[in-house]
Design a protein around this motif. Structure first.
Motif, PDB file in Angstrom:
ATOM      1  N   ALA A 198       0.825  -1.210   0.000  1.00  0.00           N
ATOM      2  CA  ALA A 198       0.000   0.000   0.000  1.00  0.00           C
ATOM      3  C   ALA A 198       0.856   1.255   0.000  1.00  0.00           C
ATOM      4  O   ALA A 198       0.504   2.277  -0.615  1.00  0.00           O
ATOM      5  N   LEU A 199       2.001   1.214   0.655  1.00  0.00           N
ATOM      6  CA  LEU A 199       2.814   2.410   0.791  1.00  0.00           C
ATOM      7  C   LEU A 199       3.884   2.546  -0.295  1.00  0.00           C
ATOM      8  O   LEU A 199       4.504   3.604  -0.413  1.00  0.00           O
ATOM      9  N   LYS A 200       4.145   1.468  -1.076  1.00  0.00           N
ATOM     10  CA  LYS A 200       5.198   1.526  -2.112  1.00  0.00           C
ATOM     11  C   LYS A 200       4.917   2.652  -3.105  1.00  0.00           C
ATOM     12  O   LYS A 200       5.800   3.438  -3.447  1.00  0.00           O
ATOM     13  N   SER A 201       3.668   2.735  -3.570  1.00  0.00           N
ATOM     14  CA  SER A 201       3.354   3.773  -4.554  1.00  0.00           C
ATOM     15  C   SER A 201       3.466   5.164  -3.942  1.00  0.00           C
ATOM     16  O   SER A 201       3.849   6.127  -4.613  1.00  0.00           O
ATOM     17  N   VAL A 202       3.141   5.278  -2.650  1.00  0.00           N
ATOM     18  CA  VAL A 202       3.265   6.579  -1.966  1.00  0.00           C
ATOM     19  C   VAL A 202       4.723   7.008  -1.949  1.00  0.00           C
ATOM     20  O   VAL A 202       5.072   8.164  -2.266  1.00  0.00           O
ATOM     21  N   ASN A 203       5.626   6.100  -1.595  1.00  0.00           N
ATOM     22  CA  ASN A 203       7.038   6.438  -1.526  1.00  0.00           C
ATOM     23  C   ASN A 203       7.625   6.738  -2.911  1.00  0.00           C
ATOM     24  O   ASN A 203       8.469   7.632  -3.050  1.00  0.00           O
ATOM     25  N   ASP A 204       7.159   6.009  -3.943  1.00  0.00           N
ATOM     26  CA  ASP A 204       7.617   6.286  -5.302  1.00  0.00           C
ATOM     27  C   ASP A 204       7.235   7.700  -5.734  1.00  0.00           C
ATOM     28  O   ASP A 204       8.037   8.427  -6.342  1.00  0.00           O
ATOM     29  N   GLU A 205       6.019   8.100  -5.415  1.00  0.00           N
ATOM     30  CA  GLU A 205       5.573   9.443  -5.770  1.00  0.00           C
ATOM     31  C   GLU A 205       6.358  10.505  -5.021  1.00  0.00           C
ATOM     32  O   GLU A 205       6.654  11.583  -5.548  1.00  0.00           O
ATOM     33  N   MET A 206       6.700  10.252  -3.758  1.00  0.00           N
ATOM     34  CA  MET A 206       7.477  11.202  -2.973  1.00  0.00           C
ATOM     35  C   MET A 206       8.834  11.461  -3.611  1.00  0.00           C
ATOM     36  O   MET A 206       9.323  12.595  -3.657  1.00  0.00           O
ATOM     37  N   VAL A 207       9.472  10.398  -4.134  1.00  0.00           N
ATOM     38  CA  VAL A 207      10.781  10.550  -4.788  1.00  0.00           C
ATOM     39  C   VAL A 207      10.639  11.359  -6.069  1.00  0.00           C
ATOM     40  O   VAL A 207      11.497  12.198  -6.405  1.00  0.00           O
ATOM     41  N   ARG A 208       9.571  11.098  -6.836  1.00  0.00           N
ATOM     42  CA  ARG A 208       9.368  11.839  -8.076  1.00  0.00           C
ATOM     43  C   ARG A 208       9.152  13.332  -7.814  1.00  0.00           C
ATOM     44  O   ARG A 208       9.559  14.179  -8.595  1.00  0.00           O
ATOM     45  N   ILE A 209       8.481  13.647  -6.684  1.00  0.00           N
ATOM     46  CA  ILE A 209       8.199  15.051  -6.365  1.00  0.00           C
ATOM     47  C   ILE A 209       9.468  15.822  -6.053  1.00  0.00           C
ATOM     48  O   ILE A 209       9.668  16.952  -6.477  1.00  0.00           O
TER      49      ILE A 209
END
Length: 573
Positions: A198-209
């Protein structure tokens, strides 16, 4: 140290009153009788939470009946031996006593005074003693939830500060263990597949930001990850078999409020401060058994002077006090002092919540037993006397022992009337009978010092015993009429014989005959007096509407007189 008495002049409903206090004082009385006003007078002198603005009284604070130019509140303190108080009062003490006064004029100007009875009082710089002598006030509208939230940190901090070095060292080691456990717990949570996914996509988006987010990750954790912060933000919960209870119940919140508040006082215990504890209506939201338990608890767990107000008969019954104060309503004086305590103590085993109801009544009708209570309550309703609205009580003395109840009412300043049977008793070992009811009624009047009855008694007392059967001779009935009239004028009513006999002889006879299916008077009397309280209750349940026929009878005279006595009391504006 304790407050011995307070003299209040011109403040709110107090024209000129002196109220005495003890180490443990119980203040009671009906609504709008001045309990809160009495406490506020004390708060003006001793509550550190009042500000200078609170001392500037408004027009509504001045007694509206006498319209005085000034308000005066004077407290007499006694038994002052504490070093901090001896130091702060200095020369204003005499034999461990001093007076503190507050005076406020109509224009709002106020001043404080201090001194002693011998040397006199002098104006002082406000409440110079307030750091060392304080009133702890718990009001009736206390917000338990807010208090608990506010007090939790203070309670923990106070307990943390009184630890010894060994306990503090042990706690630090335990906190490190809690921190390790938290980290292990959170790692275990993060390792759960559905949480990680559930949190993998959240962390991926944080890196992209932002590149600044690289090397960091969002996680779901169990509470605060820092053990110190976790402990600082604990939530107070109450457990039953390790399951937390929700604090939705106001009664349990009230109990927890007092437990937390008392714990704070116990842990802190400032050595340079003397406290007077004032609690308004501790019984809020509690059922009767818990009211009694809390009253008993508060009686013994608070050191020093305690002043408690209540509307609860259960609290009156259980709070162990050495002083009582009954605030006066409708112009009646406030009662306090040793005489009042003595009359209440004389009730002894008779004091229970039903009897304690008297303390909150405007007037009391005393009767012999439960059957009379049932009948006269129903009669009052039938003839338009609303006992609850008028705040009147009908009380059984469970026999003929009226005197303790009469003396108690007299001490409390509560109007009373009574009705007793006109018993005829056989004289032991003789063929003679006597009017025991008349003798009983006279003894009550004599004990009250009613001189007007004495000459009438002297004229008839020799004729109250006669030879023969139990029927009262006609000449004796005529002879005692004047005495009976005088007794009734004093509020002491005699039946012709007893309640059941008098009802049989009344306009209600036809209803009784129909209900009990007994025409003969003696059979009817036997039917009514067998388990008479139960029989009366059942009869009233079926025939309450029929009692209106007694509206003009002698049965209503005690009720009518009690209403007159109550309405004759002076009223405040």
């Amino acid at each position: 140290m304790r407050i011995e008495k307070v003299h209040i002049k011109g403040f709110r409903n107090y024209d000129d009153a002196v109220v005495e206090f003890g180490e443990k004082t119980l203040v009671f009385g009906p609504n709008d009788s001045g309990k809160t006003n009495l406490l506020y007078a004390l708060r003006v002198l001793f509550d550190p939470n009042l500000s200078a603005k609170d001392f500037e009284l408004t027009a509504s604070d001045f007694n509206c009946a006498t319209n005085p130019e000034r308000v005066e509140i004077t407290a007499t303190l006694c038994d002052i031996h504490e070093k901090c108080l001896v130091s702060v009062f200095g020369g204003k003490l005499k034999d461990g006593r001093t007076d503190i006064s507050y005076v406020c004029e109509r224009d709002g100007n106020y001043a404080f005074f201090a001194g002693n009875e011998i040397d006199g009082v002098e104006r002082v710089q406000s409440r110079f003693y307030i750091k060392h002598l304080v009133l702890e006030y718990v009001d009736s509208t206390r917000d338990a939830a807010r208090f608990l939230k506010r007090s939790q940190a203070a309670l923990l901090e106070a307990a943390r500060n009184v630890r010894n070095e060994d306990d503090a060292h042990d706690d630090e080691a335990s906190i490190r263990g809690i921190q390790d456990s938290l980290e292990s717990l959170n790692k275990g949570i993060s390792g759960l597949h559905y949480i990680a996914d559930a949190l993998k996509s959240v962390n991926d988006e944080m890196v992209r930001i932002s590149a600044l987010n690289e090397g960091r990750e969002a996680r779901l954790v169990a509470g605060n990850t820092d053990a110190g912060k976790l402990l600082d933000n604990l939530q107070l919960a109450y457990l039953s078999d390790d399951a937390p209870l929700t604090f939705g119940g106001e009664g349990r919140s009230n109990q927890l409020f007092f437990s937390t508040w008392l714990s704070q006082r116990s842990i802190r215990k400032p050595v340079e401060k003397v406290s007077i504890v004032v609690i308004e209506e501790p019984e809020a939201h509690l059922h009767p058994q818990q009211q009694r338990a809390l009253a008993k608890y508060l009686s013994g767990c608070i050191d020093g002077q305690v002043i408690l107000t209540t509307h609860s008969p259960q609290v009156v019954e259980q709070f162990t006090s050495d002083a009582l104060v009954m605030t006066g309503s409708e112009g009646k004086p406030t009662c306090s002092g040793s005489d009042l305590v003595g009359e209440i103590e004389a009730l002894g085993y008779r004091l229970n919540p039903i009897v304690a109801e008297v303390f909150f009544s405007r007037g009391v009708f005393l009767v012999e037993g439960p059957s009379e209570v049932v009948f006269f309550r129903a009669l009052a309703e039938a003839v338009g006397v609303d006992l609850n609205r008028e705040n009147l009580s009908i009380l059984s003395v469970d026999g003929v022992g009226f005197k303790p109840y009469v003396f108690c009412c007299k001490a409390l300043g509560i109007p009373w009337v009574l009705r007793t049977d006109n018993d005829v008793f056989k004289v032991p070992k003789r063929e003679q009978y006597r009017l025991a009811g008349v003798m009983r009624a006279y003894n009550i009047a004599e004990s009250l010092g009613l001189d007007s009855v004495e000459p009438l008694w002297s004229a008839v007392k020799e004729s109250l015993v006669w030879n023969g059967g139990p029927a009262v001779p006609v000449e004796i009935v005529a002879a005692v009429k004047g005495l009976r009239d005088a007794l009734e004028h004093a509020g002491i009513f005699l039946s012709d014989r007893d309640l059941e006999y008098d009802l049989i002889a009344s306009d209600l006879r036809g209803v009784l005959v129909s209900y009990y299916d007994a025409e003969d008077s003696e059979e009817l009397y036997d039917a009514m007096t067998a388990r008479k309280a139960e029989r009366m209750y059942a009869f009233i349940g079926k025939n309450a509407d029929e009692l209106g026929c007694l509206a003009e009878s002698g049965f209503c005279e005690p009720l009518s007189m009690l209403k007159r006595l109550v309405s004759a009391s002076p009223h405040d504006d």
